[in-house]
Scaffold this motif. Structure first.
Motif, short mmCIF file in Angstrom:
data_model
loop_
_atom_site.label_atom_id
_atom_site.label_comp_id
_atom_site.label_asym_id
_atom_site.label_seq_id
_atom_site.Cartn_x
_atom_site.Cartn_y
_atom_site.Cartn_z
N ARG A 1 43.56 40.15 53.42
CA ARG A 1 44.09 40.89 54.57
C ARG A 1 43.22 42.11 54.88
NH1 ARG A 1 49.13 39.50 52.11
NH2 ARG A 1 49.25 41.52 51.07
N TYR A 2 42.25 42.39 54.04
CA TYR A 2 41.34 43.51 54.30
C TYR A 2 40.37 43.11 55.42
CZ TYR A 2 42.56 45.61 49.75
OH TYR A 2 43.22 46.18 48.68
N ASP A 3 39.97 44.10 56.22
CA ASP A 3 38.84 43.82 57.10
C ASP A 3 37.58 43.97 56.26
OD1 ASP A 3 37.98 46.54 57.04
OD2 ASP A 3 39.30 47.04 58.73
N CYS A 4 36.44 43.62 56.83
CA CYS A 4 35.21 43.56 56.03
C CYS A 4 34.78 44.93 55.50
CB CYS A 4 34.09 42.93 56.85
SG CYS A 4 34.45 41.23 57.37
N LEU B 1 39.64 33.82 46.23
CA LEU B 1 39.17 34.58 47.40
C LEU B 1 38.34 33.69 48.33
CD1 LEU B 1 38.76 37.20 48.99
CD2 LEU B 1 36.82 37.71 47.49
N LEU B 2 37.43 32.91 47.74
CA LEU B 2 36.54 32.08 48.56
C LEU B 2 37.19 30.80 49.05
CD1 LEU B 2 33.12 32.53 46.72
CD2 LEU B 2 33.98 33.69 48.76
N HIS C 1 39.60 30.98 50.99
CA HIS C 1 40.01 31.38 52.33
C HIS C 1 38.80 31.39 53.27
CE1 HIS C 1 44.14 32.67 51.30
NE2 HIS C 1 43.60 32.97 50.12
N PRO C 2 39.01 31.06 54.54
CA PRO C 2 37.91 31.04 55.52
C PRO C 2 37.52 32.46 55.94
CG PRO C 2 39.97 30.47 56.62
CD PRO C 2 40.28 30.59 55.14
N LEU C 3 36.74 33.12 55.13
CA LEU C 3 36.33 34.49 55.43
C LEU C 3 35.28 34.52 56.54
CD1 LEU C 3 35.87 35.84 51.78
CD2 LEU C 3 37.86 36.13 53.26
N PRO C 4 35.28 35.56 57.38
CA PRO C 4 34.22 35.73 58.38
C PRO C 4 32.87 35.90 57.68
CG PRO C 4 36.06 37.21 58.84
CD PRO C 4 36.31 36.63 57.47
N ARG C 5 31.80 35.58 58.38
CA ARG C 5 30.46 35.68 57.79
C ARG C 5 30.21 37.09 57.25
NH1 ARG C 5 25.07 33.23 58.95
NH2 ARG C 5 23.53 34.73 58.20
N GLU C 6 30.65 38.12 57.97
CA GLU C 6 30.42 39.50 57.52
C GLU C 6 31.09 39.75 56.18
OE1 GLU C 6 31.18 44.13 58.98
OE2 GLU C 6 31.71 42.46 60.30
N CYS C 7 32.31 39.23 56.01
CA CYS C 7 33.01 39.40 54.74
C CYS C 7 32.36 38.58 53.63
CB CYS C 7 34.48 39.00 54.89
SG CYS C 7 35.45 40.15 55.89
N GLN C 8 31.85 37.40 53.99
CA GLN C 8 31.14 36.60 53.00
C GLN C 8 29.88 37.33 52.52
OE1 GLN C 8 30.53 32.85 55.13
NE2 GLN C 8 32.13 31.88 53.91
N SER C 9 29.22 38.01 53.43
CA SER C 9 28.03 38.78 53.07
C SER C 9 28.39 39.92 52.12
CB SER C 9 27.35 39.34 54.32
OG SER C 9 26.87 38.29 55.14
N VAL C 10 29.59 40.50 52.32
CA VAL C 10 30.06 41.56 51.42
C VAL C 10 30.23 41.00 50.02
CG1 VAL C 10 32.01 43.07 50.86
CG2 VAL C 10 31.18 42.94 53.22
N VAL C 11 30.87 39.82 49.92
CA VAL C 11 31.08 39.19 48.62
C VAL C 11 29.74 38.87 47.97
CG1 VAL C 11 32.04 37.19 47.42
CG2 VAL C 11 33.32 38.25 49.30
N LYS C 12 28.80 38.34 48.74
CA LYS C 12 27.47 38.03 48.20
C LYS C 12 26.80 39.29 47.65
CE LYS C 12 22.87 36.44 49.70
NZ LYS C 12 22.14 37.68 49.58
#
Length: 327
Positions: free
Chosen positions: A3-6, A25-26, A28-39
Motif C-alpha cells: 500500500r506504500y507508494d514508491c 512482496l513480489l 504483487h504487480p508492483l509498478p516499474r518504479e517500485c520494482q526498481s526500488v526493490v532492486k
C-alpha cells in the motif's frame, strides 16, 4: 508494504524486512518504479550479486538487470534458469546473459529446459549458445515454435537441427523433427526434401524463407506439398505465397487449379495501363451488369454505364433522340 507508494517504499523498506518478505512482496504487480526500488535495496543487501537461492524469487525483476549485473550471479541449477526465463519477463539481453552464465558454469541446455523457457527464447540465444545445445536435447524438445525469430537466427537453428536429426530413419521421421526449423532451409535442401514425398503442410510452407520460396519452381512446389498442393488456395493471401504465384505464368496457374488471371494475383487496370475492357473476374470473364450488359468503368469514377446503355435505360430509340435534338 504494497500500500506504500514508491517513495514511501524507498524510505521505509528495511533490509531485514525485505529479506523476510521478498517472495510475498513480489507476488504483487508492483509498478516499474517500485520494482526498481526493490532492486536497489537488494543491491545494498547483496553487493556481490543476488545469491542463487534468491534468484528464483526475483524472476519478475530480471528485466531490470544489466548483462554485467547478471554476470555476477551464480547460476548452476537448471531450475534457476527456468525460473528466470520461464516467466516471459526477461528480454533478449537478459536471456543471453542468463544462459551464458549457466553454460560457463558447466551447465547444458536440456530438452526440458528448452520447452520450459519457450521456443521463442531460442530466437534470443547467440549462435554460440545454439551450437552448445546437444542434438539429443533438441530432438527431445519436440516441435518448438521459432516462427518469431529473425531470418538469421532461423538459419542458425536450421543448421543445428539438420545436424541433430540427420541420423533419423526414414524421410517421414526426419521431416517430423526438422519441420519447425524449415524456415531456415536452403533451396537445395527443400528440393531434396521434395523428392522424399513428405507432403509438407501449408502452415510450414508459408513459414519458409520468402527469398528461398521465390526460387522454387512449379515442379518443386508441387512435389514439396504433394497431396496438400490444393491448400495453396487457402494460403494465397500470404505475402510470400502471393508473390510466388504472381511470378508464375498462365499455364502454371492453370496447372495449380487457379484461374488464369484472378484479380488477387494481378494489378488493377489503373496501374497497368490496360483499358477497362481488360478487367477480369475470378472466372476469367469480363464483368457484367445484372441485365447481361458488359459494364465498363470510366476514368472519372462516375456513371459506370456507357452512353448506349443510358439511352436504353430511358427506353428511347437512338434515332428518335437524334430527331428531337435536330428540332
Amino acid at each position: 508494504m504494497v500500500r506504500y507508494d514508491c517513495k514511501q517504499l524507498k524510505s521505509c523498506l528495511g533490509s531485514k524486512v525485505l529479506k523476510a518478505n521478498l517472495n510475498p512482496l513480489l507476488q504483487h504487480p508492483l509498478p516499474r518504479e517500485c520494482q526498481s526500488v526493490v532492486k536497489g535495496k537488494l543491491s545494498e543487501i547483496y553487493p556481490g550479486g543476488v545469491p542463487e537461492n534468491q534468484l528464483k524469487l526475483i524472476a519478475s525483476l530480471v528485466y531490470l538487470y544489466s548483462n554485467d549485473e547478471i554476470s555476477h550471479w551464480n547460476i548452476t541449477s537448471r531450475d534457476t534458469v527456468v525460473y528466470l526465463l520461464g516467466s516471459d519477463v526477461a528480454l533478449e539481453n537478459q536471456t543471453q546473459a542468463v544462459i551464458k552464465k549457466f553454460l560457463e558454469l558447466n551447465g547444458t541446455m536440456t530438452g526440458a529446459m528448452l520447452v520450459a523457457i519457450g521456443g521463442f527464447r531460442l530466437c534470443w540465444m547467440s549462435p554460440r549458445q545454439i551450437e552448445a545445445i546437444r542434438p539429443t536435447e533438441l530432438r527431445s524438445a519436440g516441435a518448438l515454435d521459432i516462427s518469431s525469430c529473425a531470418q538469421e537466427r532461423k538459419d542458425d537453428l536450421y543448421e543445428k537441427a539438420k545436424k541433430a536429426f540427420s541420423g533419423s530413419n526414414g524421410s517421414t521421421t526426419y521431416y517430423h523433427y526438422i519441420r519447425p526449423y524449415l524456415g531456415g532451409a536452403s533451396v537445395e535442401d527443400l528440393k531434396h526434401l521434395a523428392r522424399a514425398n513428405i507432403s509438407m503442410d501449408i502452415d510450414t510452407f508459408t513459414r519458409l524463407n520468402p527469398e528461398v520460396l521465390q526460387k522454387l519452381s512449379l515442379s518443386n512446389v508441387k512435389k514439396l506439398l504433394g497431396q496438400n498442393v490444393a491448400d495453396l488456395r487457402k494460403a494465397r493471401s500470404n505475402p510470400a505465397v502471393s508473390s510466388w504465384l504472381q511470378s508464375q505464368n498462365k499455364s502454371a496457374l492453370e496447372d495449380l487449379g487457379f484461374d488464369p488471371a484472378p484479380e488477387h494475383l494481378h494489378s488493377s487496370p489503373a496501374t497497368t495501363g490496360k483499358p477497362p475492357s481488360a478487367w477480369v473476374t475470378d472466372k476469367g470473364h469480363n464483368s457484367a451488369s445484372p441485365g447481361g450488359h458488359t459494364t465498363l468503368a470510366t476514368t472519372s469514377g462516375c456513371c459506370g454505364l456507357a452512353p448506349l446503355h443510358l439511352f436504353n435505360a430511358f427506353g428511347f430509340p437512338i434515332g428518335l433522340i437524334l430527331f428531337l435534338k435536330l428540332l
